[in-house]
Scaffold this motif. Structure first.
Motif, PDB file in Angstrom:
ATOM      1  N   ARG A  76       0.843  -1.195   0.000  1.00  0.00           N
ATOM      2  CA  ARG A  76       0.000   0.000   0.000  1.00  0.00           C
ATOM      3  C   ARG A  76       0.884   1.253   0.000  1.00  0.00           C
ATOM      4  NH1 ARG A  76      -2.644  -1.254   4.167  1.00  0.00           N
ATOM      5  NH2 ARG A  76      -4.519  -2.096   3.192  1.00  0.00           N
ATOM      6  N   VAL A  77       0.606   2.182  -0.948  1.00  0.00           N
ATOM      7  CA  VAL A  77       1.283   3.490  -1.012  1.00  0.00           C
ATOM      8  C   VAL A  77       0.201   4.547  -1.178  1.00  0.00           C
ATOM      9  CG1 VAL A  77       2.966   4.942  -2.194  1.00  0.00           C
ATOM     10  CG2 VAL A  77       3.335   2.474  -2.072  1.00  0.00           C
ATOM     11  N   SER A  78       0.219   5.544  -0.292  1.00  0.00           N
ATOM     12  CA  SER A  78      -0.832   6.581  -0.352  1.00  0.00           C
ATOM     13  C   SER A  78      -0.550   7.631  -1.417  1.00  0.00           C
ATOM     14  CB  SER A  78      -0.988   7.246   1.017  1.00  0.00           C
ATOM     15  OG  SER A  78       0.244   7.868   1.384  1.00  0.00           O
ATOM     16  N   GLU A  79       0.756   7.881  -1.730  1.00  0.00           N
ATOM     17  CA  GLU A  79       1.107   8.895  -2.745  1.00  0.00           C
ATOM     18  C   GLU A  79       2.324   8.383  -3.510  1.00  0.00           C
ATOM     19  OE1 GLU A  79       2.332  13.648  -3.094  1.00  0.00           O
ATOM     20  OE2 GLU A  79       1.846  12.782  -1.144  1.00  0.00           O
ATOM     21  N   LEU A  80       2.077   7.756  -4.642  1.00  0.00           N
ATOM     22  CA  LEU A  80       3.144   7.094  -5.405  1.00  0.00           C
ATOM     23  C   LEU A  80       3.848   8.125  -6.296  1.00  0.00           C
ATOM     24  CD1 LEU A  80       4.540   4.427  -6.046  1.00  0.00           C
ATOM     25  CD2 LEU A  80       2.861   4.029  -7.850  1.00  0.00           C
ATOM     26  N   ILE A  81       5.173   8.339  -6.044  1.00  0.00           N
ATOM     27  CA  ILE A  81       5.920   9.347  -6.828  1.00  0.00           C
ATOM     28  C   ILE A  81       7.191   8.738  -7.424  1.00  0.00           C
ATOM     29  CG2 ILE A  81       4.995  11.344  -5.591  1.00  0.00           C
ATOM     30  CD1 ILE A  81       7.559  11.340  -3.924  1.00  0.00           C
ATOM     31  N   ASP A  82       7.281   7.418  -7.477  1.00  0.00           N
ATOM     32  CA  ASP A  82       8.429   6.747  -8.096  1.00  0.00           C
ATOM     33  C   ASP A  82       7.978   6.242  -9.469  1.00  0.00           C
ATOM     34  OD1 ASP A  82      10.573   5.129  -8.837  1.00  0.00           O
ATOM     35  OD2 ASP A  82      10.933   4.453  -6.788  1.00  0.00           O
ATOM     36  N   TRP A  83       8.576   6.808 -10.540  1.00  0.00           N
ATOM     37  CA  TRP A  83       8.139   6.450 -11.895  1.00  0.00           C
ATOM     38  C   TRP A  83       8.482   4.992 -12.243  1.00  0.00           C
ATOM     39  CZ3 TRP A  83       4.918   9.640 -14.215  1.00  0.00           C
ATOM     40  CH2 TRP A  83       4.954  11.005 -13.892  1.00  0.00           C
ATOM     41  N   ASP A  84       9.640   4.544 -11.770  1.00  0.00           N
ATOM     42  CA  ASP A  84      10.137   3.232 -12.227  1.00  0.00           C
ATOM     43  C   ASP A  84      10.164   2.259 -11.050  1.00  0.00           C
ATOM     44  OD1 ASP A  84      11.112   1.363 -13.961  1.00  0.00           O
ATOM     45  OD2 ASP A  84      13.173   2.110 -13.941  1.00  0.00           O
ATOM     46  N   ILE A  85       9.005   1.957 -10.507  1.00  0.00           N
ATOM     47  CA  ILE A  85       8.914   1.098  -9.326  1.00  0.00           C
ATOM     48  C   ILE A  85       8.617  -0.336  -9.742  1.00  0.00           C
ATOM     49  CG2 ILE A  85       6.446   1.503  -8.872  1.00  0.00           C
ATOM     50  CD1 ILE A  85       7.297   1.711  -5.860  1.00  0.00           C
ATOM     51  N   LYS A  86       9.268  -1.313  -9.078  1.00  0.00           N
ATOM     52  CA  LYS A  86       9.107  -2.732  -9.427  1.00  0.00           C
ATOM     53  C   LYS A  86       8.889  -3.539  -8.141  1.00  0.00           C
ATOM     54  CE  LYS A  86      11.874  -2.189 -13.550  1.00  0.00           C
ATOM     55  NZ  LYS A  86      13.088  -2.517 -14.296  1.00  0.00           N
ATOM     56  N   PRO A  87       7.697  -3.438  -7.556  1.00  0.00           N
ATOM     57  CA  PRO A  87       7.436  -4.201  -6.330  1.00  0.00           C
ATOM     58  C   PRO A  87       7.300  -5.697  -6.638  1.00  0.00           C
ATOM     59  CG  PRO A  87       5.534  -2.845  -6.951  1.00  0.00           C
ATOM     60  CD  PRO A  87       6.572  -2.631  -7.988  1.00  0.00           C
ATOM     61  N   PHE A  88       7.679  -6.548  -5.684  1.00  0.00           N
ATOM     62  CA  PHE A  88       7.406  -7.976  -5.843  1.00  0.00           C
ATOM     63  C   PHE A  88       7.074  -8.576  -4.484  1.00  0.00           C
ATOM     64  CE2 PHE A  88      12.070  -7.559  -5.705  1.00  0.00           C
ATOM     65  CZ  PHE A  88      12.417  -8.407  -4.666  1.00  0.00           C
ATOM     66  N   CYS A  89       6.224  -9.591  -4.539  1.00  0.00           N
ATOM     67  CA  CYS A  89       5.826 -10.347  -3.349  1.00  0.00           C
ATOM     68  C   CYS A  89       6.631 -11.643  -3.321  1.00  0.00           C
ATOM     69  CB  CYS A  89       4.317 -10.624  -3.393  1.00  0.00           C
ATOM     70  SG  CYS A  89       3.692 -11.503  -1.938  1.00  0.00           S
ATOM     71  N   TYR A  90       7.166 -12.038  -2.137  1.00  0.00           N
ATOM     72  CA  TYR A  90       7.968 -13.257  -2.066  1.00  0.00           C
ATOM     73  C   TYR A  90       7.430 -14.150  -0.949  1.00  0.00           C
ATOM     74  CZ  TYR A  90      10.265 -11.062   1.954  1.00  0.00           C
ATOM     75  OH  TYR A  90      10.509 -10.485   3.168  1.00  0.00           O
ATOM     76  N   ILE A  91       7.788 -15.434  -1.009  1.00  0.00           N
ATOM     77  CA  ILE A  91       7.370 -16.401   0.000  1.00  0.00           C
ATOM     78  C   ILE A  91       8.498 -17.390   0.228  1.00  0.00           C
ATOM     79  CG2 ILE A  91       6.244 -17.921  -1.692  1.00  0.00           C
ATOM     80  CD1 ILE A  91       4.142 -18.557   0.460  1.00  0.00           C
ATOM     81  N   ASN A  92       8.741 -17.761   1.500  1.00  0.00           N
ATOM     82  CA  ASN A  92       9.665 -18.839   1.861  1.00  0.00           C
ATOM     83  C   ASN A  92       8.817 -20.054   2.243  1.00  0.00           C
ATOM     84  OD1 ASN A  92      11.858 -17.102   1.541  1.00  0.00           O
ATOM     85  ND2 ASN A  92      11.758 -16.408   3.671  1.00  0.00           N
ATOM     86  N   THR A  93       8.794 -21.048   1.383  1.00  0.00           N
ATOM     87  CA  THR A  93       7.923 -22.213   1.625  1.00  0.00           C
ATOM     88  C   THR A  93       8.540 -23.120   2.680  1.00  0.00           C
ATOM     89  OG1 THR A  93       8.963 -23.384  -0.184  1.00  0.00           O
ATOM     90  CG2 THR A  93       7.023 -22.094  -0.722  1.00  0.00           C
ATOM     91  N   ASN A  94       7.709 -24.026   3.205  1.00  0.00           N
ATOM     92  CA  ASN A  94       8.163 -24.923   4.274  1.00  0.00           C
ATOM     93  C   ASN A  94       9.254 -25.873   3.819  1.00  0.00           C
ATOM     94  OD1 ASN A  94       6.611 -23.840   6.253  1.00  0.00           O
ATOM     95  ND2 ASN A  94       4.931 -25.327   6.110  1.00  0.00           N
ATOM     96  N   ASP A  95       9.346 -26.122   2.497  1.00  0.00           N
ATOM     97  CA  ASP A  95      10.390 -27.025   2.000  1.00  0.00           C
ATOM     98  C   ASP A  95      11.675 -26.259   1.669  1.00  0.00           C
ATOM     99  OD1 ASP A  95       9.423 -25.666  -0.110  1.00  0.00           O
ATOM    100  OD2 ASP A  95       8.931 -27.409  -1.354  1.00  0.00           O
ATOM    101  N   SER A  96      11.850 -25.070   2.328  1.00  0.00           N
ATOM    102  CA  SER A  96      13.082 -24.262   2.211  1.00  0.00           C
ATOM    103  C   SER A  96      13.303 -23.691   0.821  1.00  0.00           C
ATOM    104  CB  SER A  96      14.319 -25.097   2.641  1.00  0.00           C
ATOM    105  OG  SER A  96      14.209 -25.470   3.995  1.00  0.00           O
ATOM    106  N   LYS A  97      12.269 -23.558   0.072  1.00  0.00           N
ATOM    107  CA  LYS A  97      12.383 -22.892  -1.227  1.00  0.00           C
ATOM    108  C   LYS A  97      11.801 -21.484  -1.125  1.00  0.00           C
ATOM    109  CE  LYS A  97      11.984 -27.205  -3.847  1.00  0.00           C
ATOM    110  NZ  LYS A  97      11.158 -27.980  -4.789  1.00  0.00           N
ATOM    111  N   GLN A  98      12.363 -20.609  -1.954  1.00  0.00           N
ATOM    112  CA  GLN A  98      11.825 -19.247  -2.006  1.00  0.00           C
ATOM    113  C   GLN A  98      11.448 -18.915  -3.446  1.00  0.00           C
ATOM    114  OE1 GLN A  98      14.206 -15.521  -1.960  1.00  0.00           O
ATOM    115  NE2 GLN A  98      13.233 -15.136   0.036  1.00  0.00           N
ATOM    116  N   CYS A  99      10.355 -18.221  -3.624  1.00  0.00           N
ATOM    117  CA  CYS A  99       9.981 -17.745  -4.971  1.00  0.00           C
ATOM    118  C   CYS A  99       9.335 -16.370  -4.832  1.00  0.00           C
ATOM    119  CB  CYS A  99       9.060 -18.739  -5.666  1.00  0.00           C
ATOM    120  SG  CYS A  99       7.444 -18.913  -4.898  1.00  0.00           S
TER     121      CYS A  99
END
Length: 1427
Positions: A76-99
């Protein structure tokens, strides 16, 4: 957190990509893509349905730390002023993998404005011509979603999309080429910018439209039909009304009209049956319509029908036309100069037939004598045509590649075509029609036509082919399709500067990804790269990204036309990251003295961040993620602020802020260089535009306009950041159309998207141009039918206004009016000559009569001849009437009177008489005699053409005036001679002659030049061209001199006065500069203890500070200051002087500030006047003197730094004094000067300082002749004496010479520079008499005179000699009527010499032949017998 994550990501990178049976990343984003307005709010959910050991969001804004016990987290961003933003969501699974899953984010901004305009055009458009519309869309992002649409009314014409990858706002300019027609008059064009951001964007897509552009179109009249049959009736009108813009004028012609009618409508009831032609005319052209008026009553039209009703015949072709009637008659026939049919009584159809039609101006008439006693007739319109011998295309006064954006003139030459009023010349680029020209000339005989086209090529035209086509559209009766003749194509090469499609590009570092700066340009560009991460020079256009560190890389592509830069932002997804700082804005443009603030922020943990700057520095701060650099009044021109950060992990890094400080010009002015008064058509002049005190000059464009038309523009590559003065010149060659034109120049500072919008523009006052041009009639001949209301009108535009003279065998008095009533004249030829000081032009009126009074029935073929001296000539004289004898009278080749022939030939095998007047005569059956004179021009090409300098040998000095001389030997006749001057392949000037000599003469022509450094090595030449008209040799004979090679001496002149250098092992202080003779170099600095004569010094061997290099040769000197800076501990002295240099009048006041931005233990001023003792607690101290009386003063400001060192900065001070007096005199001479002898003038300048800034200029009237500068180093006042050698001629009599002393003390001195002039020295020159021509032919007349008057000083005495004179005559003028035909020699003499002129007096009439004498004798006998 983000850096920890990146490190972890690379450690487990083999586990990140899941393929095959492995499942995809068990995360869902909602929504899967977002589109956000800049400054708007955004939120996106990331959820999972699997067990995990933590999930989170990584982003520059709105980061969500790892959370273990939730399955849904929100970014969540209330006032977005970054033109070149690249957010990503990540998860560490129980089998020790990350994606991870990246969220596509598009940040958009709608445009601030959308505007439409025309490119380089104002006012109405012309039908069929091409125009360019421009649409400007300001500050829109991202541009790849932008569509610009063009509309005419509600109709979509075109649309443009963009492939640029810029994410930040940009300005976009789109153009549209249109070719309006009459239907577009009053149309509205507009453009629309639409941002189509997809399904996730706003619905409907945002659209922003320009204001409408209202278009007015000029178009010529065009009737819907060329003929209309009208039945005569009280209520029926002949209506010629037609739409056109501007509104047309109307003229009517018919055998049945005796008055001028200007109305578009005539009542049919007031007219006799017959044909009525109406012509509608405006400035674009004309169109005619023929009304055939018929009557149903007793008043009937002539009962004859022609078939065909109009004929079009190729010259030399055959023609036949039937004339028939259905009524009883007493005879019918054809009247014509060829193919006449005598009256026939017993036939109702007769045919006019010619096998080989060779008369251009023929008027066949079929007539009938009706039984009721009346006669009527019908004229047959005949058009005799000839297709052109050749059609060629060329450029005017230009060779080689063209420069993008500059204007050039193309020329199309169509040779020997008739009749010209049916000719259309069309211009093509490739297969696209660009323009077309029609003609209103009434010439029926073949002519040559030259048509020009102005073009302004751009990069898309490189390699284009231009060609022109001549089409003869002779109507429905002419050949079908219309004959077309094309030129060879003209291949155009265009030089244009580099221009990248986008100014920035973001690159993700990878082994296979390149930073590609390649760009199209001609000539091919050179490439340079700059970055804080580069330590070597790279000249390639491409760099592998894998070899570089993350950061900004600027590539500049440069060729001789200019340069363009592109910034690559290199990013890395691995452990190697760029500096985690964001500046907002990323670049600033600030007016000098204005305020500025820039934010620097980070999203990582750190141990401190701050701003380093010479003004507005922010000390290191630990507990904040956003700090602001702020200056309320920015007064430092060369500033380099940077934001730095000490991250918790890793080294310190920094981001530099580009700062541009600008100043708009104090003034913009336009003037002519070394010229006052009217300009002469065809000669070259130089205009000068002065722009005062503007910065930075590399963003300056100086544009030249004529009216509202852009002519040229100049940009600058200087690197000066402080204000400078710039002078730009433009060469023009005005023609008659430029009389009254207004030229002006405009200075525009285009500081980019971050600068003020629109770009600041400052214009000069307009320069009004008056052009002198000679008379030039639109046609050389005109046929007039004699009538009470018809005039022979020779009026023609010229400046100065012309005088008029008329000549004809039928005139016995002098006429000076431009108009003569035709009713007062006899049929025949009348030549009118319009003359002014620039030249003359003649027009021949052929007056014809439809009644009993007819012109002489003789036709000459050809009608004029041009013969090389000693060459052969033959001319036919023929008639179609019965006669009692015809013959040729001539001093060579006379033909005795012959009775039984209708064609006789004048023939000479070897013509050696320069002044010959052959006449063909005929004795008509009715007793009268008439004659036609043949114009003969005998010519001789020059024996030699040579070029030389007048009174000078050796190298020329830049800026001084020199005279070149061209000698043309033994050429005739001189009135057809043109002498042209060339520099390389560029035409500089041309001279024509009004002399009436027919015998060979020598001609000397001079050209004044003022060479500059670009002329060093130039080749000048002159060319003699004999243009003898259409009857002369084609092409006209041209004879060129050998080239004159010019060497020019010029002083050194650096392209910039200062240059900032960053100290490095491989970087040099390079002072090299072009000059002739080659310059010597000297260096000065507080940091130098030895003499250096080299032009180059290694920077690594020097301490930071200022180094002044002076390049000197015999013509002068020029200095350049190098500011050497260091990026390490070794820094320059932290003091700034304002101003950095002062210029003070002796006895005047001065004050200069010295300031610092660092902590210190004391600072002060050392000086012999106004010293300031050391002060500890201040950062700004002032050196002030109320009355400065020391000539040689060296103040300096010093500082004691906290680290123990002391440093200083010297202030350059120039103390000046204007001269007490400036006077001019002659050296050892007091009497009048003798033409051709050498004299010395002396200019004395008293008590002036410092002399190295003094220039003494010499003027003759308002023309600059010479100037002198001085290399003396005296700082105290001195007296200076300068001399000038002159060699006056007759034109210098009463000339005024003066000298002027100018003190040019640079940008810091008084503006304009002080100038002090002497009084004028009036020169009297003695010169001998010299006639403009050595011979003159006079026709004996009551009002004619032999005028020997000639200018000379002292005034001349006159003597006359001749076999026909028995008394002494001392007058300069004799009446011709008192003399016998023959030669009369007049000699004008004074104490300097004498000159003679021969007058050949001739008598009018024909020399009687044997048959003429016999006829007179027979008449005398008859009279005696009657008595």
């Amino acid at each position: 957190m983000f850096q920890h994550f990146i490190v972890y990501l690379f450690a487990v990178s083999p586990l990140v990509s899941l393929t095959g049976a492995e499942a995809e990343c068990p995360l869902q984003l909602n929504p899967q893509r977002v589109v956000v307005r800049y400054g708007g709010s955004v939120e996106v959910n990331c959820n999972t349905s699997v067990l995990h050991k933590g999930m989170g969001w990584e982003a520059n804004e709105g980061i969500v730390p790892k959370i273990i016990n939730q399955n849904l987290i929100t970014w969540r961003v209330s006032e977005l002023i970054d033109w070149d933003i690249k957010p990503f969501c990540y998860i560490n699974t129980n089998d020790s993998k990350q994606c991870l899953i990246e969220l596509p984010v598009t940040v958009y901004k709608t445009p601030d404005s959308v505007s439409i305009s025309t490119v380089n055009h104002r006012g109405p458009m012309k039908e069929g011509q091409q125009y360019e519309l421009q649409c400007d869309v300001h500050d829109v992002a991202p541009v790849q979603y932008l569509t610009v649409k063009w509309y005419k009314g509600q109709t979509l014409l075109h649309q443009t999309t963009f492939s640029d990858t810029d994410k930040t706002p940009v300005n976009k300019t789109v153009t549209l080429l249109i070719r309006p027609d009459r239907a577009d008059d009053g149309a509205q064009y507009r453009c629309e910018a639409e941002l189509d951001l997809g399904a996730e964007g706003p619905q409907p897509s945002p659209k922003y439209s320009s204001e409408p552009l209202n278009v007015e179109v000029y178009y010529k009249p065009q009737h819907s039909s060329s003929t209309e049959t009208i039945i005569k009736d009280d209520k029926v009108m002949l209506d010629c009304s037609v739409k056109a813009n501007p509104a047309p004028d109307y003229t009517w012609s018919s055998d049945h009209l005796n008055l001028n009618i200007s109305s578009s409508v005539i009542e049919s009831s007031a007219l006799s049956p017959g044909k009525y032609t109406c012509t509608a005319t405006n400035s674009l052209g004309r169109d005619s319509k023929v009304f055939i008026l018929k009557s149903t009553g007793a008043e009937a039209e002539c009962p004859l029908q022609l078939n065909p009703q109009r004929v079009v015949v190729r010259y030399g072709g055959s023609v036949e036309v039937n004339c028939k009637t259905s009524v009883l008659h007493r005879g019918m026939g054809w009247e014509a100069s060829e193919g006449a049919v005598p009256k026939i009584i017993n036939q109702n159809l007769i045919t006019w037939k010619v096998i080989n039609l060779t008369e251009w101006d023929i008027f066949p008439i079929c007539y009938i004598n009706l039984n009721k006693g009346a006669q009527c007739k019908v004229e047959l319109p005949v058009t005799v045509y000839k297709t052109p011998d050749s059609v060629s295309i060329s450029t005017v006064n230009h060779r080689g590649p063209m420069i993008e954006g500059q204007q050039y003139e193309l020329q199309c030459d169509v040779h020997d075509v008739a009749p010209v009023q049916y000719l259309t010349v069309k211009w093509y680029k490739g297969q696209t029609l660009l323009n077309q020209t029609t003609f209103s000339d009434t010439d029926k005989t073949p002519v040559n036509k030259t048509v020009t086209l102005l073009i302004r090529p751009d990069r898309a035209d490189d390699g284009a082919q231009y060609w022109c086509e001549a089409e003869l559209d002779l109507g429905a009766e002419g050949p079908q399709p219309s004959p077309k003749y094309s030129s060879e194509p003209l291949n155009v090469e265009v030089y244009y500067k580099p221009q990248h499609s986008s100014s920035t590009e973001t690159i993700i570092k990878d082994d296979k990804v390149m930073l590609d700066c390649s760009v199209k340009a001609n000539p091919a560009p050179d490439y340079t790269w700059s970055s804080d991460h580069l330590n070597l020079n790279i000249s390639s256009s491409v760099i592998e990204s894998s070899a570089l560190s993350p950061g900004k890389y600027t590539c500049t592509a440069t060729n001789s036309l200019g340069r363009d830069s592109k910034v690559f932002i290199l990013k890395s997804t691995g452990a190697e990251a760029e500096c985690p700082l964001q500046l907002n804005p990323q670049r600033v443009v600030v007016r000098y003295g204005g305020s500025v603030e820039v934010n620097c922020k980070t999203s990582v943990l750190h141990k401190g961040m701050g701003w380093e700057a010479s003004e507005g520095a922010v000390p290191k701060i630990i507990n904040q993620n956003l700090i602001t650099w702020r200056v309320s009044e920015l007064t430092e021109w060369d500033m380099f602020p940077f934001c730095y950060i000490n991250p918790n992990e890793g080294a310190q890094c920094e981001v530099k802020l580009p700062v541009t400080i600008y100043k708009t010009p104090d003034s913009v002015s336009i003037s002519t260089v070394n010229h006052r008064g009217p300009m002469i058509e065809g000669q070259q002049y130089e205009l000068q535009c002065d722009v005062h005190d503007v910065a930075p000059v590399q963003y300056l464009t100086v544009k030249w306009y004529k009216g509202q038309t852009l002519l040229h523009q100049t940009t600058f590559s200087d690197t000066d950041k402080t204000p400078v003065n710039k002078t730009v010149t433009l060469l023009i060659r005005p023609d008659r159309a430029d009389d009254g034109a207004q030229y002006w120049c405009e200075a525009e500072l285009d500081l980019g998207a971050e600068g003020p919008q629109p770009s600041p523009k400052y214009s000069s006052e307009p320069l009004n141009v008056e052009v002198y041009y000679k008379p030039q009639h639109s046609s050389s001949t005109e046929t007039i039918i004699k009538d009470d209301k018809v005039m022979l009108d020779c009026s023609v535009k010229a400046n100065p206004a012309p005088d008029y003279t008329w000549s004809s065998d039928h005139l016995n008095l002098n006429i000076s009016s431009s108009v003569i009533e035709s009713s007062a004249l006899s049929p025949g030829k009348y030549t009118c000559t319009a003359t002014n000081s620039l030249g003359r032009d003649s027009k021949v009126f052929i007056l014809k009569s439809t009644g009993a009074e007819a012109e002489c029935p003789l036709q000459l073929n050809p009608q004029r001849v041009v013969v090389r001296y000693g060459g052969s000539v033959e001319v036919n004289c023929k008639t179609s009437v019965l006669h009692r004898g015809m013959g040729w009278e001539a001093s060579e080749g006379a033909v005795p009177m012959t009775k039984n022939q209708n064609l006789i030939t004048w023939r000479v095998i070897n013509l050696t008489e320069w002044d010959i007047f052959p006449i063909c005569y005929i004795n008509l059956n009715k007793g009268a005699q008439c004659k036609v004179e043949l114009p003969v021009t005998v010519y001789k090409t020059p024996d030699s053409v040579s070029i030389s300098t007048v009174n000078h040998r050796g190298p020329m000095i830049e800026g001084q005036q020199y005279e070149l001389q061209c000698d043309v030997h033994d050429v005739a006749p001189v009135q057809y001679l043109t002498v042209k001057w060339y520099k390389g392949q560029t035409l500089l000037n041309q001279t024509t002659f009004s002399d009436t000599d027919k015998t060979p003469v020598n001609k000397t022509v001079t050209l004044l030049i003022r060479p500059d450094r670009d002329d060093d090595g130039a080749q000048y030449r002159c060319e003699a061209e004999l243009d003898l008209g259409a009857e002369g040799p084609q092409p006209s004979p041209k004879y060129s001199s050998e080239p004159l090679n010019v060497e020019v001496y010029y002083k050194p002149q650096h392209s910039s006065s200062t240059e900032t250098i960053i100290k490095d092992d491989k970087v040099m202080l390079d002072c090299s500069v072009k000059a002739n003779p080659a310059p010597d170099y000297t260096w000065s600095s507080d940091h130098l203890n030895l003499n250096i004569s080299s032009s180059v010094i290694e920077s690594s061997a020097l301490s930071p500070g200022k180094y002044t290099c002076t390049a000197t040769n015999s013509l002068g000197r020029d200095s350049k200051v190098f500011i050497l800076k260091s990026t390490g501990a070794e820094a320059e002295c932290p003091l700034q002087l304002n101003p950095q240099r002062v210029v003070v009048r002796y006895g005047g006041s001065v004050e200069v500030n010295c300031k610092t931005s660092v902590l210190h233990k004391g600072m002060g001023w050392e000086a012999s006047e106004g010293a300031v003792p050391k002060i500890i607690n201040q950062n700004l101290i002032t050196w002030r003197v109320s009355e400065l009386t020391e000539w040689d003063i060296f103040p300096f400001c010093y500082i004691n730094l906290n680290k123990g060192a002391q440093c200083e900065v010297k202030l350059p001070v120039t103390v000046y004094k204007t001269p007490d007096s400036v006077s001019i005199s002659t050296v050892n001479h007091t009497k009048p000067m003798i033409e051709g002898q050498q004299y010395e003038l002396q200019c004395d300048v008293h008590d002036v300082a410092p002399v190295e800034y003094l220039t003494v200029k010499w003027y003759k009237n308002q023309t600059l002749i010479n100037e002198t500068t001085f290399s003396d180093t005296d700082k105290t006042p001195v007296n200076k004496t300068v001399t000038l050698l002159i060699r006056p001629n007759g034109n210098d009599n009463r000339a005024q010479y003066r000298c002027e002393a100018e003190l040019d003390l640079g940008a810091e001195g008084p503006q304009p520079s002080p100038k002090y002039s002497s009084k004028s020295l009036n020169v009297e020159v003695y010169y001998k008499p010299r006639h403009s021509s050595s011979t003159e032919t006079i026709i004996k007349d009551v009002k004619g005179v032999l005028n020997c008057t000639v200018k000379a000083n002292p005034a001349p005495d006159y003597t006359w000699s001749s076999d026909h004179l028995n008394l002494n005559i001392s007058s300069s003028v004799i009446k011709s009527s008192a003399l016998s035909p023959g030669k009369y020699t007049c000699t004008a003499s004074n104490i300097l010499g004498r000159d003679s002129k021969v007058f050949i007096l001739k008598s009018t009439g024909i020399r009687p032949t044997f048959w003429t004498v016999l006829t007179v004798f027979q008449l005398s006998v008859a009279l005696i017998s009657v008595i």
